[in-house]
Design a protein around this motif. Sequence first.
Motif, short mmCIF file in Angstrom:
data_model
loop_
_atom_site.label_atom_id
_atom_site.label_comp_id
_atom_site.label_asym_id
_atom_site.label_seq_id
_atom_site.Cartn_x
_atom_site.Cartn_y
_atom_site.Cartn_z
N SER A 196 -3.04 27.87 -23.03
CA SER A 196 -4.13 27.45 -23.27
C SER A 196 -4.71 26.71 -22.20
N GLN A 197 -6.00 26.19 -22.21
CA GLN A 197 -6.61 25.45 -21.19
C GLN A 197 -5.92 24.20 -20.93
N PRO A 198 -5.96 23.89 -19.43
CA PRO A 198 -5.27 22.55 -19.01
C PRO A 198 -6.37 21.52 -19.47
N ALA A 199 -5.30 20.57 -19.74
CA ALA A 199 -5.97 19.21 -20.13
C ALA A 199 -6.76 18.53 -19.28
N SER A 200 -6.34 18.73 -17.88
CA SER A 200 -7.13 17.99 -16.95
C SER A 200 -7.35 18.88 -15.84
N PRO A 201 -8.57 19.77 -15.87
CA PRO A 201 -8.90 20.62 -15.01
C PRO A 201 -9.24 20.16 -13.58
N LEU A 202 -9.16 21.00 -12.68
CA LEU A 202 -9.74 20.51 -11.30
C LEU A 202 -11.00 19.87 -11.27
N VAL A 207 0.84 -1.20 0.06
CA VAL A 207 -0.02 -0.01 0.00
C VAL A 207 0.86 1.16 0.17
N GLN A 208 1.90 1.35 0.78
CA GLN A 208 3.04 2.37 1.02
C GLN A 208 3.33 2.49 -0.64
N GLU A 209 3.73 1.35 -1.35
CA GLU A 209 4.21 1.84 -2.89
C GLU A 209 3.14 2.47 -3.57
N GLN A 210 1.93 1.99 -3.50
CA GLN A 210 0.89 2.48 -4.48
C GLN A 210 0.52 4.20 -3.80
N VAL A 211 0.69 4.38 -2.57
CA VAL A 211 0.37 5.75 -2.32
C VAL A 211 1.51 6.45 -2.92
N ARG A 212 2.71 6.04 -2.85
CA ARG A 212 3.85 6.81 -3.47
C ARG A 212 3.72 7.06 -5.01
N ARG A 213 3.00 6.08 -5.73
CA ARG A 213 2.70 5.87 -7.31
C ARG A 213 1.62 7.22 -7.37
N GLU A 214 0.86 6.98 -6.38
CA GLU A 214 -0.66 7.99 -6.71
C GLU A 214 0.01 9.27 -6.60
N GLU A 215 1.01 9.55 -5.59
CA GLU A 215 1.46 10.92 -5.42
C GLU A 215 2.26 11.41 -6.48
N GLN A 216 3.03 10.65 -7.29
CA GLN A 216 3.80 10.75 -8.41
C GLN A 216 2.81 11.41 -9.33
N GLU A 217 1.87 10.42 -9.75
CA GLU A 217 1.03 10.84 -10.76
C GLU A 217 0.41 12.10 -10.42
N ARG A 218 -0.03 12.30 -9.15
CA ARG A 218 -0.82 13.65 -9.15
C ARG A 218 0.24 14.80 -9.27
N GLU A 219 1.33 14.73 -8.81
CA GLU A 219 2.44 15.76 -9.22
C GLU A 219 2.66 15.99 -10.57
N GLN A 220 2.79 14.96 -11.29
CA GLN A 220 3.13 14.93 -12.79
C GLN A 220 1.86 15.59 -13.43
N ARG A 221 0.53 15.29 -13.09
CA ARG A 221 -0.71 16.09 -13.59
C ARG A 221 -0.71 17.47 -13.31
N GLN A 222 -0.31 17.96 -12.15
CA GLN A 222 -0.11 19.29 -11.87
C GLN A 222 0.94 20.06 -12.42
N GLU A 223 2.00 19.24 -12.71
CA GLU A 223 2.94 19.97 -13.67
C GLU A 223 2.62 20.17 -15.09
N GLU A 224 1.73 19.15 -15.67
CA GLU A 224 1.22 19.13 -16.84
C GLU A 224 0.26 20.49 -17.02
N GLN A 225 -0.40 20.68 -15.93
CA GLN A 225 -1.67 21.59 -15.95
C GLN A 225 -0.90 23.05 -15.96
N GLU A 226 0.27 22.96 -15.26
CA GLU A 226 0.84 24.57 -14.95
C GLU A 226 1.64 24.66 -16.41
#
Length: 354
Positions: free
Chosen positions: A227-233, A201-220
């Motif tokens: 342009s409009q963010p690909a994945s708005p809030l 579960v710890q590894e799963q949480v780590r992967r989810e956090e990485q994906e979330r950070e990656q999405r935020q970077e893409e939005q920025e």
Amino acid sequence: MYLPPHDPHVDDPMRFKPLFRIHLMERKCATVECMYGHKGPHNGHIQIVKKDEFSTKCNQTDHHRMSGGRQEEFRTWLREEWGRTLEDIFHEHMQELILMKFIYTSQYDNCLTYRRIYLPPSSPEDLIQPGLFKGTYGSHGLEIVMLSFHGKKAKGTKITGDPNIPAGQQTVEIDLAHPLQLPDIETLRDFSELSRIVLEVQEQVRREEQEREQRQEEQEHSQQAGSQPASPLGGEGAEGEETAAGAEGTTQDKAPASQPFVLPTGVISRNEDYPRTCRVCFYGTGLIAGHGFTSPERTPGVFVLFDDDRFGFIWLELKSFSLYSRIKVSFQNAQAPSQEAFDEMLKNIQFLAT
């Protein structure tokens, strides 16, 4: 001063000890008496520092001292605060920790500053009623922890501390989006099996956090490009959160009212009288550090909800178990005026601790 019961009896009531008293006189005058020590009330002083803060000072600290010197003071403190004698403390590590606590406590017995703390606000969605709990912390004895809920997280904040983790620090954090399905009772006795489940579960949480950070970077990057963010809030990210929340709710709904529980072999518990059934478990992290809050780090663990008034935490790295029991004292005017005021208080006490 409210003192926890003697270790490890977490279900016993809190103990009450007067620290000072005020005599209101005529013409708006008042006298202050310090109640600390064993020689009776003596001259003290109280000063209002600012809103929700005041300090007390003893003007006759010789009343705190004993004729037998520091050794007699230590023995008396040990008997009253811990319910033990020197002969009871045979473990060298425990001797060191208790002596450190005595030195720290007696060093500041003449001048104390008090700051208001709020009890956490509650909502119908909370797992249990938030509030104050007594918890076992190994050789440190019993400590007071405040349990509060913050969306998909629950936090346990230390109200009293020790030489390793001071008051104000977040001792445990519970990830309510990641419930744990415990194995059958015989498999649960195997520590390596529980460790495997938690680390997955710890590894799963780590992967989810990485994906979330990656999405935020893409939005920025998208916003910077005009342009409009690909994945708005309100889009994919929120949908993922709703899915997680839905999965969490489904898991809790399907979970039995209670399931057998036993600590894995090798996990140390100060209190062997822990409940043998639990409602639900979640992945969480616990804060550990060296003396003086050196090299603090969050380590994986298991939050175990037993009932409305008791929960536990298995510290995986320490192979240790803490049992927490609700404090049932009714405190007057202690509710936070708002969630924002409570959050601000939590930030302030953590800032003071560091």
